[in-house]
Structures are given as structure tokens and as C-alpha cells.
Motif scaffolding. Structure first.
Motif, PDB file in Angstrom:
ATOM      1  N   LEU A  50       0.823  -1.204   0.000  1.00 15.23           N
ATOM      2  CA  LEU A  50       0.000   0.000   0.000  1.00 15.23           C
ATOM      3  C   LEU A  50       0.864   1.264   0.000  1.00 15.23           C
ATOM      4  O   LEU A  50       0.570   2.229  -0.703  1.00 15.23           O
ATOM      5  CB  LEU A  50      -0.941  -0.012   1.206  1.00 15.23           C
ATOM      6  N   THR A  51       1.958   1.257   0.743  1.00 13.72           N
ATOM      7  CA  THR A  51       2.884   2.394   0.752  1.00 13.72           C
ATOM      8  C   THR A  51       3.477   2.613  -0.636  1.00 13.72           C
ATOM      9  O   THR A  51       3.601   3.751  -1.104  1.00 13.72           O
ATOM     10  CB  THR A  51       4.003   2.165   1.790  1.00 13.72           C
ATOM     11  N   THR A  52       3.810   1.534  -1.305  1.00 14.97           N
ATOM     12  CA  THR A  52       4.350   1.626  -2.665  1.00 14.97           C
ATOM     13  C   THR A  52       3.310   2.182  -3.629  1.00 14.97           C
ATOM     14  O   THR A  52       3.609   3.042  -4.461  1.00 14.97           O
ATOM     15  CB  THR A  52       4.839   0.240  -3.134  1.00 14.97           C
ATOM     16  N   ILE A  53       2.075   1.710  -3.507  1.00 16.35           N
ATOM     17  CA  ILE A  53       0.986   2.203  -4.364  1.00 16.35           C
ATOM     18  C   ILE A  53       0.778   3.698  -4.133  1.00 16.35           C
ATOM     19  O   ILE A  53       0.645   4.475  -5.086  1.00 16.35           O
ATOM     20  CB  ILE A  53      -0.304   1.405  -4.109  1.00 16.35           C
ATOM     21  N   LYS A  54       0.760   4.117  -2.874  1.00 13.04           N
ATOM     22  CA  LYS A  54       0.603   5.545  -2.555  1.00 13.04           C
ATOM     23  C   LYS A  54       1.691   6.371  -3.237  1.00 13.04           C
ATOM     24  O   LYS A  54       1.410   7.416  -3.828  1.00 13.04           O
ATOM     25  CB  LYS A  54       0.672   5.768  -1.045  1.00 13.04           C
ATOM     26  N   ALA A  55       2.929   5.909  -3.155  1.00 13.95           N
ATOM     27  CA  ALA A  55       4.052   6.642  -3.751  1.00 13.95           C
ATOM     28  C   ALA A  55       3.919   6.710  -5.266  1.00 13.95           C
ATOM     29  O   ALA A  55       4.146   7.768  -5.870  1.00 13.95           O
ATOM     30  CB  ALA A  55       5.374   5.983  -3.360  1.00 13.95           C
ATOM     31  N   LEU A  56       3.553   5.621  -5.902  1.00 14.25           N
ATOM     32  CA  LEU A  56       3.393   5.598  -7.362  1.00 14.25           C
ATOM     33  C   LEU A  56       2.275   6.529  -7.810  1.00 14.25           C
ATOM     34  O   LEU A  56       2.407   7.248  -8.810  1.00 14.25           O
ATOM     35  CB  LEU A  56       3.139   4.177  -7.846  1.00 14.25           C
ATOM     36  N   LEU A  57       1.170   6.537  -7.085  1.00 11.69           N
ATOM     37  CA  LEU A  57       0.063   7.425  -7.432  1.00 11.69           C
ATOM     38  C   LEU A  57       0.457   8.886  -7.224  1.00 11.69           C
ATOM     39  O   LEU A  57       0.151   9.737  -8.061  1.00 11.69           O
ATOM     40  CB  LEU A  57      -1.175   7.079  -6.610  1.00 11.69           C
ATOM     41  N   GLN A  58       1.147   9.160  -6.133  1.00 16.14           N
ATOM     42  CA  GLN A  58       1.584  10.528  -5.872  1.00 16.14           C
ATOM     43  C   GLN A  58       2.525  11.016  -6.972  1.00 16.14           C
ATOM     44  O   GLN A  58       2.412  12.145  -7.444  1.00 16.14           O
ATOM     45  CB  GLN A  58       2.259  10.618  -4.505  1.00 16.14           C
ATOM     46  N   GLU A  59       3.446  10.147  -7.395  1.00 15.80           N
ATOM     47  CA  GLU A  59       4.369  10.506  -8.484  1.00 15.80           C
ATOM     48  C   GLU A  59       3.628  10.823  -9.775  1.00 15.80           C
ATOM     49  O   GLU A  59       4.081  11.652 -10.564  1.00 15.80           O
ATOM     50  CB  GLU A  59       5.351   9.364  -8.744  1.00 15.80           C
ATOM     51  N   SER A  60       2.486  10.151  -9.999  1.00 17.64           N
ATOM     52  CA  SER A  60       1.734  10.398 -11.227  1.00 17.64           C
ATOM     53  C   SER A  60       0.728  11.534 -11.077  1.00 17.64           C
ATOM     54  O   SER A  60      -0.054  11.801 -11.985  1.00 17.64           O
ATOM     55  CB  SER A  60       1.034   9.120 -11.697  1.00 17.64           C
ATOM     56  N   GLY A  61       0.739  12.216  -9.925  1.00 16.81           N
ATOM     57  CA  GLY A  61      -0.101  13.398  -9.741  1.00 16.81           C
ATOM     58  C   GLY A  61      -1.484  13.138  -9.194  1.00 16.81           C
ATOM     59  O   GLY A  61      -2.318  14.044  -9.180  1.00 16.81           O
ATOM     60  N   VAL A  62      -1.757  11.937  -8.745  1.00 13.48           N
ATOM     61  CA  VAL A  62      -3.071  11.625  -8.163  1.00 13.48           C
ATOM     62  C   VAL A  62      -3.020  12.001  -6.682  1.00 13.48           C
ATOM     63  O   VAL A  62      -2.210  11.455  -5.936  1.00 13.48           O
ATOM     64  CB  VAL A  62      -3.416  10.131  -8.345  1.00 13.48           C
ATOM     65  N   PRO A  63      -3.885  12.941  -6.233  1.00 11.34           N
ATOM     66  CA  PRO A  63      -3.753  13.458  -4.876  1.00 11.34           C
ATOM     67  C   PRO A  63      -4.496  12.693  -3.782  1.00 11.34           C
ATOM     68  O   PRO A  63      -4.311  12.970  -2.604  1.00 11.34           O
ATOM     69  CB  PRO A  63      -4.335  14.867  -4.996  1.00 11.34           C
ATOM     70  N   ALA A  64      -5.349  11.719  -4.151  1.00 12.72           N
ATOM     71  CA  ALA A  64      -6.148  11.053  -3.115  1.00 12.72           C
ATOM     72  C   ALA A  64      -6.487   9.625  -3.527  1.00 12.72           C
ATOM     73  O   ALA A  64      -6.576   9.312  -4.717  1.00 12.72           O
ATOM     74  CB  ALA A  64      -7.432  11.832  -2.855  1.00 12.72           C
ATOM     75  N   ILE A  65      -6.688   8.801  -2.512  1.00 14.56           N
ATOM     76  CA  ILE A  65      -7.150   7.430  -2.712  1.00 14.56           C
ATOM     77  C   ILE A  65      -8.458   7.296  -1.945  1.00 14.56           C
ATOM     78  O   ILE A  65      -8.539   7.670  -0.768  1.00 14.56           O
ATOM     79  CB  ILE A  65      -6.137   6.401  -2.170  1.00 14.56           C
ATOM     80  N   PHE A  66      -9.457   6.790  -2.609  1.00 10.45           N
ATOM     81  CA  PHE A  66     -10.761   6.570  -1.994  1.00 10.45           C
ATOM     82  C   PHE A  66     -11.047   5.078  -2.005  1.00 10.45           C
ATOM     83  O   PHE A  66     -10.751   4.381  -2.974  1.00 10.45           O
ATOM     84  CB  PHE A  66     -11.853   7.316  -2.780  1.00 10.45           C
ATOM     85  N   LEU A  67     -11.643   4.584  -0.924  1.00 12.91           N
ATOM     86  CA  LEU A  67     -12.063   3.182  -0.882  1.00 12.91           C
ATOM     87  C   LEU A  67     -13.227   3.046   0.069  1.00 12.91           C
ATOM     88  O   LEU A  67     -13.511   3.941   0.866  1.00 12.91           O
ATOM     89  CB  LEU A  67     -10.907   2.270  -0.439  1.00 12.91           C
ATOM     90  N   ASP A  68     -13.919   1.940  -0.041  1.00 11.12           N
ATOM     91  CA  ASP A  68     -14.937   1.622   0.947  1.00 11.12           C
ATOM     92  C   ASP A  68     -14.710   0.190   1.408  1.00 11.12           C
ATOM     93  O   ASP A  68     -14.189  -0.639   0.669  1.00 11.12           O
ATOM     94  CB  ASP A  68     -16.354   1.808   0.389  1.00 11.12           C
ATOM     95  N   THR A  69     -15.050  -0.057   2.663  1.00 11.20           N
ATOM     96  CA  THR A  69     -14.893  -1.389   3.232  1.00 11.20           C
ATOM     97  C   THR A  69     -15.923  -1.565   4.330  1.00 11.20           C
ATOM     98  O   THR A  69     -16.576  -0.600   4.741  1.00 11.20           O
ATOM     99  CB  THR A  69     -13.453  -1.605   3.750  1.00 11.20           C
ATOM    100  N   GLU A  70     -16.060  -2.767   4.805  1.00 17.85           N
ATOM    101  CA  GLU A  70     -17.039  -3.075   5.847  1.00 17.85           C
ATOM    102  C   GLU A  70     -16.534  -2.631   7.221  1.00 17.85           C
ATOM    103  O   GLU A  70     -15.356  -2.802   7.531  1.00 17.85           O
ATOM    104  CB  GLU A  70     -17.310  -4.585   5.872  1.00 17.85           C
ATOM    105  N   LYS A  71     -17.433  -2.096   8.029  1.00 19.17           N
ATOM    106  CA  LYS A  71     -17.081  -1.677   9.390  1.00 19.17           C
ATOM    107  C   LYS A  71     -16.756  -2.887  10.263  1.00 19.17           C
ATOM    108  O   LYS A  71     -17.358  -3.940  10.125  1.00 19.17           O
ATOM    109  CB  LYS A  71     -18.238  -0.906  10.028  1.00 19.17           C
ATOM    110  N   GLY A  72     -15.793  -2.698  11.154  1.00 20.85           N
ATOM    111  CA  GLY A  72     -15.468  -3.718  12.134  1.00 20.85           C
ATOM    112  C   GLY A  72     -14.697  -4.915  11.603  1.00 20.85           C
ATOM    113  O   GLY A  72     -14.558  -5.911  12.296  1.00 20.85           O
ATOM    114  N   THR A  73     -14.178  -4.811  10.388  1.00 24.36           N
ATOM    115  CA  THR A  73     -13.449  -5.931   9.796  1.00 24.36           C
ATOM    116  C   THR A  73     -11.944  -5.699   9.906  1.00 24.36           C
ATOM    117  O   THR A  73     -11.483  -4.595  10.185  1.00 24.36           O
ATOM    118  CB  THR A  73     -13.803  -6.094   8.306  1.00 24.36           C
TER     119      THR A  73
END
Length: 120
Positions: free
Chosen positions: A71-94
């Protein structure tokens, strides 16, 4: 439809998006794919965001901090390509919810997810 066919169709549909962005994590010794992230870039009021649809780590490789590394690597790659945010949804309490919080994601208190199921 078999579960395997449904999963294959899900992957095909995501990959068909012209904004698809996927990542794989490979064991350098065995050359086995041990993780995958599937998502897409979409418009956002802040420019663009990466919608992280799915993140997988092979069960045999879980609890070794590989998910956080990936996930840290993905964040860095997206930041390098100019994408400023990551959005996701997941189940509560998991485990997934706690994993994302541990990796710096914060819940959106001003948002709520809804679903309306159409009849087949």
C-alpha cells in the motif's frame, strides 16, 4: 455462473475501464504474484482520485507487513503520477477496516454509502 467465472468477469470488467490502474506484488524469489490492487482513476473536485476497488494479499503472505509495504508503494506511485487522493470503501469492524486505518486512511464522516438492489 461459477464463482471462478464471476471473479474472472469482475477482473475483466475493471481492466476494460479506460482509467483502470492495477498493481501487483511479486515474490522476487518464487516469481509468484502474492498481492494485487485493482482500481481506477476518476474525476474528483480535487482533480482526480484513485478508487481502490480491491486489495488482495495471498493468505500465505499475510501478517508479514507485506500489505502495508504494498500500500505504501501504491501511494508513492500514485503521488508521483499526480493523483492526490485514494478513496475506498470497506465493511465496518473488519480486519480490512483496521488495516486501512493503520495505514493512514481516515473515515469520511460526511459521507455514507447506499445501495439499491435492482431485481434480476
Amino acid at each position: 455462473m461459477l464463482v471462478e467465472e464471476e471473479i474472472a468477469l469482475f477482473f475483466q470488467r475493471l481492466q476494460a475501464l479506460n482509467t483502470f490502474r492495477g498493481f501487483v506484488l511479486v515474490d522476487i524469489i518464487t516469481q509468484k504474484i502474492v498481492g494485487a490492487s485493482l482500481g481506477f482513476i476518476r474525476p474528483w473536485y480535487g482533480g482526480e482520485q484513485y478508487h481502490l476497488d480491491s486489495l488482495y494479499i495471498d493468505v500465505a503472505y499475510q501478517n508479514q507487513k507485506l500489505g502495508s509495504y504494498f500500500l505504501t508503494t501504491i501511494k508513492a506511485l500514485l503521488q508521483e503520477s499526480g493523483v492526490p487522493a485514494i478513496f475506498l470503501d470497506t465493511e465496518k469492524g473488519t480486519d480490512a477496516e483496521f488495516f486501512y486505518q493503520k495505514n493512514g486512511f481516515t473515515p469520511l464522516t460526511e459521507s455514507v454509502n447506499y445501495v439499491y438492489m435492482l431485481e434480476k
